[in-house]
Design an enzyme around this catalytic site. Structure first.
Site, short mmCIF file in Angstrom:
data_model
loop_
_atom_site.label_atom_id
_atom_site.label_comp_id
_atom_site.label_asym_id
_atom_site.label_seq_id
_atom_site.Cartn_x
_atom_site.Cartn_y
_atom_site.Cartn_z
N TYR A 26 0.82 -1.22 0.00
CA TYR A 26 0.00 0.00 0.00
C TYR A 26 0.85 1.27 0.00
O TYR A 26 0.34 2.37 -0.23
CB TYR A 26 -0.95 0.03 1.21
CG TYR A 26 -1.95 -1.12 1.24
CD1 TYR A 26 -2.11 -1.95 0.14
CD2 TYR A 26 -2.72 -1.36 2.35
CE1 TYR A 26 -3.00 -3.00 0.16
CE2 TYR A 26 -3.63 -2.42 2.38
CZ TYR A 26 -3.77 -3.23 1.28
OH TYR A 26 -4.65 -4.28 1.30
N LYS A 77 3.99 -15.34 2.45
CA LYS A 77 3.88 -16.10 1.19
C LYS A 77 5.30 -16.40 0.75
O LYS A 77 5.75 -16.02 -0.34
CB LYS A 77 3.09 -15.25 0.17
CG LYS A 77 2.69 -15.99 -1.09
CD LYS A 77 1.61 -17.02 -0.88
CE LYS A 77 1.30 -17.75 -2.18
NZ LYS A 77 0.47 -18.96 -1.97
N ASP A 88 -2.49 -18.20 2.18
CA ASP A 88 -3.67 -18.90 1.64
C ASP A 88 -4.17 -19.95 2.61
O ASP A 88 -5.37 -20.12 2.83
CB ASP A 88 -3.38 -19.48 0.24
CG ASP A 88 -2.00 -20.12 0.13
OD1 ASP A 88 -1.16 -19.91 1.02
OD2 ASP A 88 -1.75 -20.84 -0.85
N ASP A 129 -4.74 -6.82 6.26
CA ASP A 129 -5.97 -6.12 5.90
C ASP A 129 -7.08 -7.15 5.65
O ASP A 129 -8.20 -7.06 6.19
CB ASP A 129 -5.70 -5.30 4.62
CG ASP A 129 -6.83 -4.37 4.25
OD1 ASP A 129 -7.78 -4.26 5.03
OD2 ASP A 129 -6.75 -3.76 3.17
N ASP A 178 -10.17 -8.64 8.62
CA ASP A 178 -11.60 -8.54 8.35
C ASP A 178 -12.25 -9.93 8.40
O ASP A 178 -13.34 -10.09 8.92
CB ASP A 178 -11.85 -7.92 6.96
CG ASP A 178 -12.06 -6.41 7.06
OD1 ASP A 178 -11.73 -5.85 8.12
OD2 ASP A 178 -12.54 -5.81 6.09
#
Ligand code: NAD
Length: 360
Positions: free
Chosen positions: A146, A195, A227, A251, A255
């Protein structure tokens, strides 16, 4: 002992829920023998109305000079509020991004805890829920994808967009230290999510986390690919204590973790910098649809205040007392409308604050 707390009530239900959080904090301070001095500050829409901008230098400097910041939430109804006729850099949300940056809040903490009494709101099956879950997601907030360089250009006649994911070892180390420190106050397990089978940034992440782990021999470290983590959160959420991860993975996962609890009015959050300083706020927004009705659930803000006591003031006993008081009130059958179910006693914002403060 006395502490300085900057309070940003904000917009919508913000002032209503923050008032109840202060009431509960005062009860905890009286019981555990410390003093809290509050300075109320404007931010978001309230600051636009008073000062023409969503965040002033004054708010930033008073916040910086305090031991911690307690916030409600900011923003209004994007369709009807005049704040959203302003350019994006002058809208309420710009205040939030501005203060996070000004205070260098690089660590975001989002607990996901399933209360026995609110199991019905959890979308997972009883078999998956088992004995419930109690985890904290520690997300890096100021680096990664980001904040990396990005651009869109024509390459061989095709519109081509590039985003870059950059982390240096210092950025990884400081968030890893936070996660291990938090784990020390909990069940002493850190699961670092990356990852590393694909990304260089993840391989560096893993290496630096391993280095930091050497300073915390009493905390168990494991690694998980992102994942797999997304699957495990809905397959066996009880396995997690502290999840440590980078900005974008955090992020998405935070959630997901909050939504499996099923109750938005219950979810607290904290954003911390390198010192003990932090900004504490509920995960939900300013709920303009119910503002002023006296029905907002203040528990997310009250639990954020408990985190403030634990992480910024080291008042762990007082924090535990607040969390236990919330559990007690729920087990006695009191609910605000958003979490109400058959046979419960529905109470308003103020009454919920009063009941929790009494039980502290
Ligand atoms: P929201 O979280 O405010 O509301 C979503 C739904 O949940 C609404 O139906 C609301 O009534 C309900 N709800 C939320 N908190 C509740 C509580 N404590 N008790 C009972 N019900 C509750 O999300 P939204 O409607 O998308 O956003 C409203 C405003 O809040 C927007 O301006 C948005 O930008 C802002 N916002 C601010 C923050 C923040 O300050 N950190 C975070 C998210 C959204």
């Amino acid at each position: 002992m006395g502490y300085k707390i900057a309070v940003i009530p904000g917009d919508g239900i913000g002032p209503e829920i923050v008032k109840q959080a202060q009431r509960v904090l005062d009860a905890a301070a009286a019981k555990y023998g410390f003093e809290l001095g509050y300075t109320s500050l404007l931010m978001g829409g309230a600051s636009i109305d008073a000062n023409g901008v969503p965040l002033t230098e004054e708010t930033v400097s008073i916040a910086k000079a305090s031991d911690a910041v307690l916030m409600g939430s900011i923003g209004g109804d994007a369709k009807t509020s005049p704040w959203y006729q302003l350019p994006p850099n002058l809208r309420p949300e710009a205040g939030l991004l501005g203060i996070r940056k000004a205070l260098n809040l690089f660590a975001n903490l989002r607990p996901a805890y399933l209360y026995e009494e609110l199991k019905a709101a959890c979308p997972l099956s009883d078999e998956v829920i088992g004995d419930g879950f109690d985890m904290v997601i520690v997300r890096e907030l100021t680096g990664g994808l980001y904040f990396g360089e990005r651009h869109t250009e024509m390459v061989d006649g095709l519109r081509t967009a590039t985003d870059t994911l950059v982390y240096n070892e210092n950025e990884i180390r400081r968030i890893a230290v936070k996660a291990f420190e938090i784990a020390k106050k909990r069940r002493k397990k850190v699961c670092s999510v990356d990852k590393a089978n694909v990304l260089d940034s993840s391989r560096l992440w893993r290496a630096v986390v391993e280095e930091v782990a050497k300073d915390y021999p009493d905390v168990e470290l494991s690694h998980m690919l992102v994942d797999n983590c997304a699957m495990q959160l809905v397959k066996d959420p009880g396995q997690f204590d502290v999840i440590l991860t980078e900005n974008m993975f955090g992020d998405i996962l935070s959630d997901e973790a909050s939504m499996v609890t099923g109750s938005i009015g219950m979810l607290s959050s904290a954003s911390l910098n390198e010192t003990k300083f932090g900004l504490y706020e509920p995960s939900h927004g300013s709920a303009p649809d119910i503002a002023g009705k006296g029905i907002a659930n203040p528990i997310a803000t009250i639990l954020s205040a408990a985190m403030l006591l634990r992480y910024s003031l080291d008042q762990d006993e007082a924090a535990n007392a607040i969390e236990n008081a919330v559990k007690q009130v729920l087990s006695e059958g009191y609910r605000t409308t958003d979490i109400a179910s058959e046979g419960c006693t529905v109470v308003g914002t103020e009454k919920m604050g009063e009941l929790i403060a009494e039980r502290v």
